[in-house]
Motif scaffolding. Structure first.
Motif, PDB file in Angstrom:
ATOM      1  N   UNK A 106     -19.893  21.443   8.517  1.00  0.00           N
ATOM      2  CA  UNK A 106     -20.188  20.174   9.176  1.00  0.00           C
ATOM      3  C   UNK A 106     -20.501  20.387  10.655  1.00  0.00           C
ATOM      4  N   UNK A 107     -21.169  19.409  11.237  1.00  0.00           N
ATOM      5  CA  UNK A 107     -21.469  19.480  12.671  1.00  0.00           C
ATOM      6  C   UNK A 107     -20.181  19.304  13.465  1.00  0.00           C
ATOM      7  N   UNK A 108     -20.102  20.000  14.586  1.00  0.00           N
ATOM      8  CA  UNK A 108     -18.920  19.871  15.459  1.00  0.00           C
ATOM      9  C   UNK A 108     -18.867  18.461  16.028  1.00  0.00           C
ATOM     10  N   UNK A 109     -17.650  17.905  16.197  1.00  0.00           N
ATOM     11  CA  UNK A 109     -17.542  16.570  16.801  1.00  0.00           C
ATOM     12  C   UNK A 109     -17.875  16.637  18.290  1.00  0.00           C
ATOM     13  N   UNK A 110     -18.288  15.524  18.873  1.00  0.00           N
ATOM     14  CA  UNK A 110     -18.556  15.537  20.315  1.00  0.00           C
ATOM     15  C   UNK A 110     -17.267  15.812  21.086  1.00  0.00           C
ATOM     16  N   UNK A 111     -17.384  16.476  22.202  1.00  0.00           N
ATOM     17  CA  UNK A 111     -16.217  16.800  23.020  1.00  0.00           C
ATOM     18  C   UNK A 111     -15.639  15.531  23.614  1.00  0.00           C
ATOM     19  N   UNK A 112     -14.317  15.450  23.628  1.00  0.00           N
ATOM     20  CA  UNK A 112     -13.628  14.300  24.201  1.00  0.00           C
ATOM     21  C   UNK A 112     -13.595  14.453  25.722  1.00  0.00           C
ATOM     22  N   UNK A 113     -13.741  13.348  26.449  1.00  0.00           N
ATOM     23  CA  UNK A 113     -13.691  13.448  27.908  1.00  0.00           C
ATOM     24  C   UNK A 113     -12.312  13.894  28.375  1.00  0.00           C
ATOM     25  N   UNK A 172      -0.098  10.755  15.348  1.00  0.00           N
ATOM     26  CA  UNK A 172      -1.386  10.670  16.000  1.00  0.00           C
ATOM     27  C   UNK A 172      -1.976  12.060  16.209  1.00  0.00           C
ATOM     28  N   UNK A 173      -1.130  13.053  16.207  1.00  0.00           N
ATOM     29  CA  UNK A 173      -1.569  14.411  16.460  1.00  0.00           C
ATOM     30  C   UNK A 173      -2.643  14.873  15.468  1.00  0.00           C
ATOM     31  N   UNK A 174      -2.525  14.464  14.209  1.00  0.00           N
ATOM     32  CA  UNK A 174      -3.452  14.929  13.186  1.00  0.00           C
ATOM     33  C   UNK A 174      -4.538  13.906  12.877  1.00  0.00           C
ATOM     34  N   UNK A 175      -4.573  12.809  13.606  1.00  0.00           N
ATOM     35  CA  UNK A 175      -5.596  11.782  13.408  1.00  0.00           C
ATOM     36  C   UNK A 175      -6.556  11.812  14.590  1.00  0.00           C
ATOM     37  N   UNK A 176      -7.131  12.984  14.822  1.00  0.00           N
ATOM     38  CA  UNK A 176      -8.061  13.161  15.922  1.00  0.00           C
ATOM     39  C   UNK A 176      -9.392  13.641  15.362  1.00  0.00           C
ATOM     40  N   UNK A 220     -10.957  16.272  16.185  1.00  0.00           N
ATOM     41  CA  UNK A 220     -10.853  17.720  15.963  1.00  0.00           C
ATOM     42  C   UNK A 220     -10.150  18.036  14.646  1.00  0.00           C
ATOM     43  N   UNK A 221      -9.083  17.294  14.330  1.00  0.00           N
ATOM     44  CA  UNK A 221      -8.360  17.517  13.080  1.00  0.00           C
ATOM     45  C   UNK A 221      -9.240  17.168  11.883  1.00  0.00           C
ATOM     46  N   UNK A 222      -9.988  16.076  11.985  1.00  0.00           N
ATOM     47  CA  UNK A 222     -10.888  15.679  10.899  1.00  0.00           C
ATOM     48  C   UNK A 222     -11.967  16.734  10.695  1.00  0.00           C
TER      49      UNK A 222
END
Length: 96
Positions: A25-32, A1-5, A7-9
């Motif tokens: 690419x655009x940065x992903x939205x920040x996780x809560x 699961x560590x690399x299926x986030x 941020x990793x993508x």
């Protein structure tokens, strides 16, 4: 699961864009952030003693973490307790 986030993508897409000379690419939205976890004393899921934690509290916490890890491993690999890979069969005799 560590690399299926997310941020990793993103990091993978970013590296690919750099290599291929394409637009980033655009940065992903920040996780809560989980505000229900108190990290001020240290990582409650870690091996290190938390600040202010007694010996008994530390041992009890480590036992719970160990039991949780064993349960995850049993769920993932079965509860036989043994490894089933190359070299794990004690009756195996190499004939070469």
């Amino acid at each position: 699961a560590k690399y299926h986030t997310p941020d990793a993508a993103y990091y993978s897409k970013r590296l690919k864009a750099i290599v291929e000379g394409k637009e980033m690419p655009a940065m992903p939205p920040r996780q809560p952030v989980d505000v229900g976890v108190d990290y001020s004393r240290g990582d409650p899921k870690g091996k290190e003693r938390l600040r202010g934690e007694s010996d008994d509290e530390y041992i009890a916490r480590q036992r719970v973490l160990n039991d949780e890890a064993k349960a995850r491993m049993a769920a993932k690999f079965g509860s036989s307790g043994g490894m089933a890979g190359v070299g794990s069969d004690p009756s195996y005799r190499h004939s070469g």
